[in-house]
Design an enzyme around this catalytic site. Sequence first.
Site, PDB file in Angstrom:
ATOM      1  N   GLU A 163       0.838  -1.204   0.000  1.00 65.57           N
ATOM      2  CA  GLU A 163       0.000   0.000   0.000  1.00 65.57           C
ATOM      3  C   GLU A 163       0.872   1.253   0.000  1.00 65.57           C
ATOM      4  O   GLU A 163       1.843   1.345   0.765  1.00 65.57           O
ATOM      5  CB  GLU A 163      -0.887  -0.035   1.249  1.00 65.57           C
ATOM      6  CG  GLU A 163      -2.264   0.517   1.031  1.00 65.57           C
ATOM      7  CD  GLU A 163      -3.095  -0.321   0.062  1.00 65.57           C
ATOM      8  OE1 GLU A 163      -3.120   0.030  -1.141  1.00 65.57           O
ATOM      9  OE2 GLU A 163      -3.719  -1.283   0.503  1.00 65.57           O
ATOM     10  N   HIS A 164       0.510   2.169  -0.869  1.00 68.16           N
ATOM     11  CA  HIS A 164       1.245   3.433  -1.058  1.00 68.16           C
ATOM     12  C   HIS A 164       2.681   3.167  -1.526  1.00 68.16           C
ATOM     13  O   HIS A 164       3.598   3.936  -1.238  1.00 68.16           O
ATOM     14  CB  HIS A 164       1.214   4.285   0.217  1.00 68.16           C
ATOM     15  CG  HIS A 164      -0.144   4.880   0.464  1.00 68.16           C
ATOM     16  ND1 HIS A 164      -0.578   6.021  -0.160  1.00 68.16           N
ATOM     17  CD2 HIS A 164      -1.182   4.449   1.206  1.00 68.16           C
ATOM     18  CE1 HIS A 164      -1.826   6.273   0.223  1.00 68.16           C
ATOM     19  NE2 HIS A 164      -2.224   5.324   1.046  1.00 68.16           N
ATOM     20  N   THR A 165       2.843   2.066  -2.237  1.00 67.10           N
ATOM     21  CA  THR A 165       4.147   1.749  -2.806  1.00 67.10           C
ATOM     22  C   THR A 165       4.162   1.997  -4.312  1.00 67.10           C
ATOM     23  O   THR A 165       5.232   2.167  -4.894  1.00 67.10           O
ATOM     24  CB  THR A 165       4.487   0.262  -2.563  1.00 67.10           C
ATOM     25  OG1 THR A 165       3.312  -0.501  -2.863  1.00 67.10           O
ATOM     26  CG2 THR A 165       4.897   0.004  -1.126  1.00 67.10           C
ATOM     27  N   ALA A 202     -15.043   3.863  -1.197  1.00 64.37           N
ATOM     28  CA  ALA A 202     -14.835   2.730  -0.288  1.00 64.37           C
ATOM     29  C   ALA A 202     -13.430   2.160  -0.420  1.00 64.37           C
ATOM     30  O   ALA A 202     -13.108   1.142   0.175  1.00 64.37           O
ATOM     31  CB  ALA A 202     -15.869   1.645  -0.565  1.00 64.37           C
ATOM     32  N   GLU A 244      -6.343  10.605 -14.456  1.00 66.23           N
ATOM     33  CA  GLU A 244      -6.612  10.902 -13.042  1.00 66.23           C
ATOM     34  C   GLU A 244      -5.573  11.876 -12.480  1.00 66.23           C
ATOM     35  O   GLU A 244      -5.890  12.770 -11.703  1.00 66.23           O
ATOM     36  CB  GLU A 244      -6.656   9.604 -12.225  1.00 66.23           C
ATOM     37  CG  GLU A 244      -7.203   9.856 -10.839  1.00 66.23           C
ATOM     38  CD  GLU A 244      -7.855   8.653 -10.196  1.00 66.23           C
ATOM     39  OE1 GLU A 244      -8.135   7.665 -10.900  1.00 66.23           O
ATOM     40  OE2 GLU A 244      -8.082   8.718  -8.979  1.00 66.23           O
ATOM     41  N   ASP A 273      -4.309   0.687  -9.555  1.00 64.00           N
ATOM     42  CA  ASP A 273      -5.747   0.423  -9.711  1.00 64.00           C
ATOM     43  C   ASP A 273      -6.120   0.240 -11.177  1.00 64.00           C
ATOM     44  O   ASP A 273      -6.884  -0.661 -11.538  1.00 64.00           O
ATOM     45  CB  ASP A 273      -6.561   1.574  -9.105  1.00 64.00           C
ATOM     46  CG  ASP A 273      -6.265   1.768  -7.634  1.00 64.00           C
ATOM     47  OD1 ASP A 273      -5.541   0.926  -7.058  1.00 64.00           O
ATOM     48  OD2 ASP A 273      -6.735   2.761  -7.053  1.00 64.00           O
TER      49      ASP A 273
END
Length: 396
Positions: free
Chosen positions: A45-47, A134, A171, A183
């Site tokens: 995560e956040h990598t 979410a 994005e 994602d």
Amino acid sequence: MHGYSDMTMRMKTINEIHLDFHFERVFGTRPRVFRAPGRVNLIGEHTDYNDGFVMPAAVGFSTYVAIAPRQDRKLVVHSEEFPGNFEFDLDHLPEKRVGAWCDYVLGVASVLRQQGRELAGANLLVSGKVPIGAGLSSSAALEVSSAFAFLSLTGNHLPLPEIAKLCRQAENDFVGAKVGIMDQFVSCMGKAGHAFLLDCRSLEFKFVPIPAGLQLVVCNTMVKHDLATGAYNTRREECEAGVRAFAKWDPSVHALRDVSVVLLDEHANDLPATIWKRCSHVVRENARTLDAARALTTGDLARVGELMHESHNSLRDLYEVSCRELDLMVEAAEGLPGFCGGRMTGGGFGGCTINLVREENAEEFAKRIAERYREATGIRSQVYLCSAEDGAGELN
Ligand code: GAF
């Protein structure tokens, strides 16, 4: 994917057919329909925006885009769920976000045009079934399904990694959320029954089978997050500050991916405390992700569970992107029968936890964790029993 029963699965099929008919009613022609899934991230995560490693899986929640050409140069965008009908002139598309859900669609159109690709007038009807805010990547699902739809009109074929990159650019540049590639990539490339280990620098990846008998249980805290708000971008800037510092000590550092645990620890007292905490999370999370991929491959679920636990604590204490409700949801899973590991998933500040649970215990787990969470917070959560699904495509 299903809730407590297999209702969602049946509903999905009805929804898809319904979208066709709805489109025909609104626009008077038959559309082609494209689907792109949301995702859960098992670990890493956040990598992604630090050139590191992630291990997500696509799940059965999807966004659908029905599209048909128009004879003029208009882009008309409606949705079944989201408010507002939008109409744009293709030759004068807005240059920046307009502040509505259609930004994700417009962003993709705008990047396609920047790349010199032809755009044709079109009617679009969007049906978004990925829960919003979410942490399950509803934005990437909308971008990817829109990209597939636009490309279909002009017969342009792009390799899936290129589609993922253009959606991320939409994005980053149009919507203004400085997200990484995870994602969009998993929404394009997901494979049923598998997570995948992605190297976010080279974009090389390896499918990692989810062991038989294991269910992905996603627990929604019902606390919404919004990536476009400052906190996510601030984390990114803090990582960049870390990279600038480490690059002075070791010129081979171009991203936090290049920082070893030894180099990190050598400079524990040379960086502002916050920057060091952020770097420390990323460097160790990369190692945990590689370790977790090995452990999942060999079926060592106890190790996967430990790594998920460490990941959550690190996101809570070092990266500071968890929140009280996520922590309580993670705690609520502890000790429940069949629970193998869990953590927050996605950007954080709310959203969901991901839990690996033995299939035979999954229904009971879903019920008990919802009860425990409600007792602790007073909030009625939603719990989804998921499996890893295929990435985006056209519906027949
Ligand atoms: C969000 C972003 F979109 C991803 O790119 C990733 O950074 C994730 O947060 C955190 O791992 O989902």
